[in-house]
Design an enzyme around this catalytic site. Structure first.
Site, PDB file in Angstrom:
ATOM      1  CB  SER A   1      32.124  -8.302 -22.312  1.00 51.40           C
ATOM      2  OG  SER A   1      32.227  -7.657 -21.038  1.00 51.40           O
TER       3      SER A   1
ATOM      4  CE1 TYR B   1      37.646  -9.186 -21.386  1.00 46.49           C
ATOM      5  CE2 TYR B   1      35.767  -7.693 -20.450  1.00 46.49           C
ATOM      6  CZ  TYR B   1      36.232  -8.924 -20.873  1.00 46.49           C
ATOM      7  OH  TYR B   1      35.623 -10.095 -20.902  1.00 46.49           O
TER       8      TYR B   1
ATOM      9  CE  LYS C   1      35.980  -9.950 -24.536  1.00 45.00           C
ATOM     10  NZ  LYS C   1      36.200 -11.338 -24.827  1.00 45.00           N
TER      11      LYS C   1
END
Length: 253
Positions: free
Chosen positions: A144, A157, A161
Site C-alpha cells: 500500500s 496498517y 505494509k
C-alpha cells in the site's frame, strides 16, 4: 465467465480473493488462461466468486490467512488440483483500527502484523518448498502507499505494509534466480475494504489524484498480471506504485 481462454498451463494461489482487489487479480489471471486457487474467510463469498470466475479453472479454500494450517491446506489443495503453483499473490490484509499509534492496543498491532506480514512469509515458504524452489515462479505482495509515507490514524496498517515491502526485497534476494518477488502499492481502490476512505465523498477524494479518479480492482489486476508474466522477467525486488499520480502532489500546497 461465459467463454474460457486457452489454458496457459500455469497456476496461481491468490489470498483474500473473494472480492475487491484479490478478485480483480484472479479475474485478470483467469482471463489469460491461468488456473487459480482463491482464499478468503467466507465460504459463501468464495463459492460465488468461483461461479463468476469459472469453476472449470478456479477452486477455493476457506480460512484465515494468518492460520498456518490454512496456509498449508491452501498450497496442498492448489498442488492437488493443478499439480503446480507458479504464482503466489499475497493480497489478504486487515486494518481493524483507526487512531494514533500512541494509544494502539499491542494485541491489535500483533493481529495486523500476523495477517499483513507473517501470513505472506508463511505462504511464500509453503509455495517455495512445494513447487517454486525447483521449478521457478513469481510472488506478488499487495502492499500500500501507506507503507511508503506516514499515514495518520492508520499507522499500524502503514507500518505493516512497510514491513511487507521490505519482506519483498528480502525474499527477492533470497529466492533469486528461480523466483521473482515484487510488490504492488496501491493508493485508494474502490473496494468494501477501503470504502471508509471515500464513501459519501468520492468526488472530493478523487480530486487529490492527478488522473482524476480512484483506483478500481482491475487496475491492480492488470499490474499483477504483468508482474506474473514473461514481460517482467527482469524485474524483482521492486514495488510498483499505483497511485493515480497522487505522489506528484507531494509538497504541493
Amino acid at each position: 465467465m461465459t467463454e474460457l481462454p486457452e489454458p496457459s498451463g500455469r497456476a496461481a494461489l491468490i489470498t483474500g480473493a473473494s472480492r475487491g482487489i484479490g478478485y480483480g487479480i484472479a479475474e485478470a489471471l483467469v482471463a489469460r488462461g491461468d488456473r487459480v486457487c482463491i482464499t478468503g474467510r467466507g465460504e459463501d463469498a468464495l463459492k460465488e466468486a468461483v461461479e463468476r470466475l469459472g469453476s472449470e479453472r478456479v477452486i477455493a479454500v476457506a480460512g484465515k490467512a494468518h492460520d498456518p494450517v490454512h496456509q498449508a491446506e491452501a498450497v496442498e489443495r492448489t498442488m492437488a488440483a493443478f499439480g503446480r503453483v507458479d504464482y503466489l499473490v499475497n493480497n489478504a490484509g486487515t486494518n481493524p483500527v483507526f487512531g494514533p499509534l500512541a494509544d494502539l492496543d499491542l494485541g491489535v498491532a500483533r493481529k495486523v502484523f500476523e495477517t499483513n506480514v507473517i501470513s505472506a512469509l508463511g505462504l511464500a515458504q509453503q509455495t517455495w518448498h512445494a513447487w517454486q524452489k525447483d521449478n521457478g515462479g513469481a510472488i506478488v505482495n499487495i502492499a500500500s502507499v501507506a507503507g511508503l509515507a506516514p499515514s495518520p490514524f492508520i499507522g499500524a496498517y502503514g507500518v505493516s505494509k512497510a514491513a511487507l515491502i521490505n519482506l519483498t526485497q528480502q525474499l527477492a534476494h533470497e529466492f533469486a534466480p528461480r523466483v521473482r518477488v515484487n510488490a504492488i502499492a496501491p493508493a485508494v481502490v474502490k473496494t468494501k475494504f477501503a470504502r471508509a476512505l471515500y464513501e459519501g465523498r468520492e468526488e472530493e477524494a478523487a480530486a487529490a489524484y492527478p488522473l482524476g479518479r480512484l483506483g478500481v480492482p482491475s487496475d491492480v489486476g492488470g499490474a499483477a498480471a504483468f508482474l506474473t508474466s514473461g514481460q517482467s522477467d527482469w524485474i524483482t525486488g521492486q514495488t510498483l506504485v499505483l497511485d493515480g499520480g497522487m505522489f506528484l502532489n507531494a509538497g504541493v500546497g
